[in-house]
Enzyme design. Structure first.
Site, PDB file in Angstrom:
ATOM      1  N   LYS A 180       0.850  -1.201   0.000  1.00  9.57           N
ATOM      2  CA  LYS A 180       0.000   0.000   0.000  1.00  9.57           C
ATOM      3  C   LYS A 180       0.883   1.248   0.000  1.00  9.57           C
ATOM      4  O   LYS A 180       2.096   1.157   0.206  1.00  9.57           O
ATOM      5  CB  LYS A 180      -0.916  -0.028   1.226  1.00  9.57           C
ATOM      6  CG  LYS A 180      -0.189  -0.041   2.566  1.00  9.57           C
ATOM      7  CD  LYS A 180      -1.140  -0.394   3.713  1.00  9.57           C
ATOM      8  CE  LYS A 180      -0.390  -0.402   5.041  1.00  9.57           C
ATOM      9  NZ  LYS A 180      -1.227  -0.909   6.143  1.00  9.57           N
TER      10      LYS A 180
ATOM     11  N   ARG B 298       1.311 -10.887   7.297  1.00 10.60           N
ATOM     12  CA  ARG B 298       1.148  -9.716   6.415  1.00 10.60           C
ATOM     13  C   ARG B 298       2.268  -8.729   6.734  1.00 10.60           C
ATOM     14  O   ARG B 298       2.206  -8.014   7.735  1.00 10.60           O
ATOM     15  CB  ARG B 298      -0.185  -9.007   6.687  1.00 10.60           C
ATOM     16  CG  ARG B 298      -1.425  -9.872   6.635  1.00 10.60           C
ATOM     17  CD  ARG B 298      -2.682  -9.019   6.787  1.00 10.60           C
ATOM     18  NE  ARG B 298      -2.710  -8.236   8.009  1.00 10.60           N
ATOM     19  CZ  ARG B 298      -3.342  -8.594   9.133  1.00 10.60           C
ATOM     20  NH1 ARG B 298      -4.021  -9.722   9.174  1.00 10.60           N
ATOM     21  NH2 ARG B 298      -3.317  -7.805  10.187  1.00 10.60           N
TER      22      ARG B 298
ATOM     23  N   TYR C 202      14.672  31.074   4.140  1.00 15.59           N
ATOM     24  CA  TYR C 202      13.560  31.903   4.635  1.00 15.59           C
ATOM     25  C   TYR C 202      13.744  32.258   6.110  1.00 15.59           C
ATOM     26  O   TYR C 202      14.072  31.388   6.924  1.00 15.59           O
ATOM     27  CB  TYR C 202      12.228  31.165   4.478  1.00 15.59           C
ATOM     28  CG  TYR C 202      11.778  31.037   3.044  1.00 15.59           C
ATOM     29  CD1 TYR C 202      11.491  32.167   2.284  1.00 15.59           C
ATOM     30  CD2 TYR C 202      11.642  29.791   2.458  1.00 15.59           C
ATOM     31  CE1 TYR C 202      11.068  32.043   0.963  1.00 15.59           C
ATOM     32  CE2 TYR C 202      11.221  29.661   1.142  1.00 15.59           C
ATOM     33  CZ  TYR C 202      10.942  30.789   0.399  1.00 15.59           C
ATOM     34  OH  TYR C 202      10.525  30.673  -0.894  1.00 15.59           O
TER      35      TYR C 202
ATOM     36  N   MET D  56      10.374  24.358  -0.024  1.00 16.14           N
ATOM     37  CA  MET D  56       9.542  23.376  -0.720  1.00 16.14           C
ATOM     38  C   MET D  56      10.373  22.512  -1.669  1.00 16.14           C
ATOM     39  O   MET D  56      10.181  21.296  -1.741  1.00 16.14           O
ATOM     40  CB  MET D  56       8.437  24.088  -1.510  1.00 16.14           C
ATOM     41  CG  MET D  56       7.428  23.122  -2.107  1.00 16.14           C
ATOM     42  SD  MET D  56       6.158  23.942  -3.081  1.00 16.14           S
ATOM     43  CE  MET D  56       5.190  24.743  -1.834  1.00 16.14           C
TER      44      MET D  56
HETATM   45  C1  LIG Z   1      -0.491  -1.824   6.790  1.00 21.89           C
HETATM   46  C2  LIG Z   1      -0.979  -3.119   7.327  1.00 21.89           C
HETATM   47  C3  LIG Z   1      -0.103  -4.190   7.532  1.00 21.89           C
HETATM   48  C4  LIG Z   1       1.396  -4.075   7.382  1.00 21.89           C
HETATM   49  O1  LIG Z   1       1.916  -3.506   8.579  1.00 21.89           O
HETATM   50  P1  LIG Z   1       3.495  -3.380   8.798  1.00 21.89           P
HETATM   51  O2  LIG Z   1       3.621  -2.934  10.216  1.00 21.89           O
HETATM   52  O3  LIG Z   1       3.967  -2.348   7.839  1.00 21.89           O
HETATM   53  O4  LIG Z   1       4.062  -4.718   8.544  1.00 21.89           O
HETATM   54  C5  LIG Z   1      -0.647  -5.395   7.933  1.00 21.89           C
HETATM   55  N1  LIG Z   1      -1.971  -5.530   8.126  1.00 21.89           N
HETATM   56  C6  LIG Z   1      -2.844  -4.508   7.954  1.00 21.89           C
HETATM   57  C7  LIG Z   1      -4.282  -4.728   8.203  1.00 21.89           C
HETATM   58  C8  LIG Z   1      -2.367  -3.264   7.567  1.00 21.89           C
HETATM   59  O5  LIG Z   1      -3.227  -2.255   7.422  1.00 21.89           O
END
Ligand SMILES: *Cc1c(COP(=O)(O)O)cnc(C)c1O
Length: 377
Positions: A38, A221, A265, A313
């Protein structure tokens, strides 16, 4: 490659592969691995990271938004892609059209997804998200068995998996993780006694993958750790991760300024002596947070140099230490290694009062990426 800008990032895909393999090595064989890509692969580029992660053994991909999933499909990626949260009801058909597996947390979306699936003459795979204590998204754990049983009556829906998410997995031995795990296991047992098969069970993000083996279930995950970044200092000694991201720039101007001259700045920084100042052509629009003004360092010829004055910026200024030569076109490192020195993203995150997650996402924004192909995948 033509340099349109003297700023670039280097993404080491071999490091991504190494990290995926190392993380997978902590799970028992047969455990599925979701690479979370993501936020444009945490600023590393979702498509290239996804391909490298899949080639290194990831089984599926996780994203936050429908557009992120569609980008991967448009690039020709055919692996399963899961949405980690529930999208609006109105995109149910688009989700199905792209073969995206959404999370379900409400009866309303479940209904919309089921109806779209029936219209298409297919069964929609989904994962049930259970809230076990983070209080962000998900069906409350106590309600999950009955909710799952109700959804099993909906036409067009097919439960592929069941998951939860930890609030404190980066704190070793944390009691709240144990409490969330207990609630999750109770909810799974409740589903089974309602005769609902939870399917692929998953809970572990990067910190839980590294620190909490009893949370691995059928799939982990991993996001931050596949990029070689540690979810928290508690994992530094636990696992050998290779950071994939470097950020580099060339000086567009090098000049001498006199004692008392101000820089940037507000002229908030003034030279205490004759000083050499180099200008680098990137700034907060590139994700170099303005909060780092006067705090961060960069590398030139393997030496640390202080950034001075307010970060603009599109530009920022560097004080060249006495004894170091600098010229227009010289390569500076903002993140990564040069000579024997290294600046970790964690160092910048600490100085900016944030976490490496936020900095890596924002650094991706406007900087051209150069990918370094790995050899071991
Ligand atoms: C973003 C996310 C992850 C990954 O988390 P990390 O800490 O980056 O490994 C896993 N599960 C869900 C539901 C997430 O939203």
């Amino acid at each position: 490659m033509t340099e349109k800008r003297w700023v670039w990032s280097e993404i080491d895909l071999g490091a991504i592969a190494h990290n995926v393999k190392t993380l997978k090595g902590r799970t028992v064989p047969g455990t599925l691995f979701m690479a979370v890509v993501k936020a444009d692969g945490y600023g590393h580029g979702a498509v290239r990271v996804a391909r490298a992660a899949l080639a290194a053994g990831a089984d599926r991909l996780g994203v936050a938004t429908v557009d992120e999933a569609i980008e991967l499909r448009d690039a020709g990626i055919t692996s399963p892609i899961q949405l980690l949260s529930e999208p609006p009801d109105s995109v149910a058909d688009i989700v199905l059209a792209h073969g995206i597996v959404p999370a379900v947390t409400t009866r309303e979306f479940a209904g919309a997804l089921g109806r779209a699936a029936v219209t298409r003459g297919i069964d929609a795979r989904y994962h049930l998200k259970i809230d076990t204590g983070m209080n962000r998204i998900g069906v409350p754990a106590e309600d999950a068995p009955k909710f799952a049983a109700m959804l099993s009556e909906f036409p067009g829906l097919s439960l592929e998996g069941t998951f939860t998410h930890f609030a404190t997995a980066d704190v070793p031995g944390d009691w709240d993780v144990a409490r969330q795990l207990k609630r999750f296991n109770d909810a799974l047992a409740g589903m089974r006694s309602e005769r609902v098969d939870p399917g692929i069970v998953h809970a572990a993000n990067s910190p839980a993958t590294i620190l909490v083996p009893e949370a691995h279930f059928d799939m982990v995950r991993c996001g931050i750790a596949i990029y070689g970044l540690h979810p928290a200092p508690s994992t530094y000694e636990e696992i050998d991760l290779k950071p994939a991201l470097a950020v580099k720039a060339r000086a567009t101007l090098v000049k001498r300024i006199g004692i008392g001259e101000g820089v940037s700045y507000g002229l908030t920084w003034q030279a205490g002596a004759q000083t050499t100042i180099a200008t680098l052509p990137l700034g907060y629009a590139d994700g170099v947070h303005r909060a780092l003004s006067g705090r961060m360092q960069v590398l030139l010829a393997g030496r640390r140099c202080s950034q001075v004055g307010r970060i603009c910026m599109d530009q920022l200024m560097i004080e060249i230490p006495r004894g170091v030569e600098a010229s227009r076109g010289d390569e500076f490192v903002l993140v990564g290694a040069q000579g024997g020195e290294r600046i970790a993203l964690d160092e910048l995150a600490e100085l900016a009062g944030t976490i490496n997650y936020e900095l890596s996402c924002s650094l991706g924004r406007r900087i051209a990426r150069r990918y370094i192909e790995g050899s071991d995948y």
